[in-house]
Design a protein around this motif. Structure first.
Motif, short mmCIF file in Angstrom:
data_model
loop_
_atom_site.label_atom_id
_atom_site.label_comp_id
_atom_site.label_asym_id
_atom_site.label_seq_id
_atom_site.Cartn_x
_atom_site.Cartn_y
_atom_site.Cartn_z
N GLN A 198 0.83 -1.20 0.00
CA GLN A 198 0.00 0.00 0.00
C GLN A 198 0.87 1.26 0.00
OE1 GLN A 198 -3.45 0.47 -0.09
NE2 GLN A 198 -3.38 -1.69 -0.71
N PRO A 199 0.52 2.25 -0.79
CA PRO A 199 1.31 3.48 -0.79
C PRO A 199 1.11 4.27 0.50
CG PRO A 199 -0.65 3.76 -2.11
CD PRO A 199 -0.61 2.30 -1.73
N LEU A 200 2.10 5.07 0.84
CA LEU A 200 1.93 6.00 1.96
C LEU A 200 1.20 7.24 1.45
CD1 LEU A 200 5.29 5.83 3.98
CD2 LEU A 200 3.16 4.57 4.29
N VAL A 201 0.27 7.72 2.25
CA VAL A 201 -0.55 8.86 1.85
C VAL A 201 -0.25 10.02 2.79
CG1 VAL A 201 -2.89 9.69 1.48
CG2 VAL A 201 -2.34 7.28 1.06
N PHE A 202 0.03 11.17 2.21
CA PHE A 202 0.46 12.32 2.99
C PHE A 202 -0.55 13.45 2.89
CE2 PHE A 202 4.16 10.02 1.37
CZ PHE A 202 4.76 9.65 2.57
N ASP A 203 -0.58 14.25 3.94
CA ASP A 203 -1.51 15.37 3.94
C ASP A 203 -1.12 16.43 2.93
OD1 ASP A 203 -3.07 14.24 5.89
OD2 ASP A 203 -2.06 15.29 7.54
#
Length: 297
Positions: A196-201
């Protein structure tokens, strides 16, 4: 994706040619491809587009929305009012084409993820690297595209990700992107990585994660990728670019309240700016001259 404002764009040779992405929370699968249906519009009579005939939020003033910070190279100095940066320049060119003077343009801050939410808007149109998708067009209206976009993959020069030569090579990497962006959608729908990709604000978090080694690579629209690699993280490189859509060119469009009667007039203004070479000139001035980024397939 977004960038830290402050670095003078004039100091960096912006490259590019075809290009890139932008924030989106929804799927842009093949069924969500942009189409003529996402943009209005039958040609209005010239008098219908005069400033005093337009249904504006504030009579006599063209109110334009964008996010804050307003990132390079789309804006300059985190100041959309200065006419510098591609999107600021395009916004003022459209305003002039419609008959507004510079002092008749007002800017309002609109968080990106709020821009395409259903409901009434505080702006006449929003310009903020917003990709046109049929899903979004269900609740807002879009102008014709003013910029063709592609995705850029950014990795540190000495990392294993720097050797990637295909989309399949990316599947084994830890990837990351800003939430709500077409970059994130491109990861999940096109690359389909094993983890899963990392999701950033925001983009700043994504860049820091790249520097920290939390991700192998991050994605952004290509102009933003150029800025990151040239001005913000010199030890990074653009591994490659690709079109996230299947068969159709992703485009940025100006966003309006659903059903806005301004759309045909803005489309008419964009058409005139395209025909007289203004749009191409602004793109060359603020975004690129040449690009030599491998296309990942």
């Amino acid at each position: 994706m977004r960038l830290t404002p402050g670095l003078a764009l004039a100091t960096l040779p912006l490259l590019l040619a075809t290009v890139a992405c932008a924030p989106v929370e929804e799927s842009t699968s093949s069924s969500d491809q942009p189409s003529a249906a996402t943009s209005s519009s039958s040609a209005p009579a010239p008098d219908d587009c005069a400033p005093d005939k337009l249904a504006l939020k504030k009579p006599g003033t063209l109110t334009i929305g964008t996010d804050s910070p307003a990132y390079e190279p789309w804006f300059s100095g985190n100041d959309p009012t200065n006419g510098k940066g591609f999107e600021s320049a395009v916004a003022y060119a459209v305003a002039k084409q419609l008959g507004f003077t510079t002092d008749q343009v007002s800017w309002v801050k609109v968080p990106f993820n709020n821009s395409y939410a259903p409901g009434a808007k505080s702006f006449d149109f929003d310009i903020n690297q917003i990709s046109i998708t049929p899903k979004r067009a269900e609740v807002v209206s879009f102008s014709d595209g003013y910029y063709s976009a592609a995705q850029g993959v950014i990795a540190l020069k000495k990392s294993r990700a720097a050797g990637v030569t295909s989309l399949a090579d990316l599947q084994g990497l830890k990837l990351g992107a800003q939430t709500g962006t077409t970059s994130l959608t491109a990861i999940t729908d096109v690359i389909k990585p094993a983890t899963q990709p990392l999701v950033f604000d925001d983009t700043n978090q994504a860049k820091q994660a790249l520097l920290n080694g939390q991700v192998d690579a991050i994605l952004s629209d290509l102009p933003t990728a150029f800025y990151i690699t040239a001005a913000e993280i010199p030890k990074s490189t653009i591994v490659g670019q690709f079109q996230p859509e299947t068969g159709q060119q992703e485009e940025f469009g100006m966003l309006f309240e659903k059903g806005s009667t301004l759309v045909p007039c803005v489309d008419q203004a964009l058409s005139a700016l395209r025909d007289d070479g203004t749009l191409a000139g602004l793109e060359k001035q603020w975004l690129s001259d040449v690009v030599d980024v491998p296309v990942l397939q």
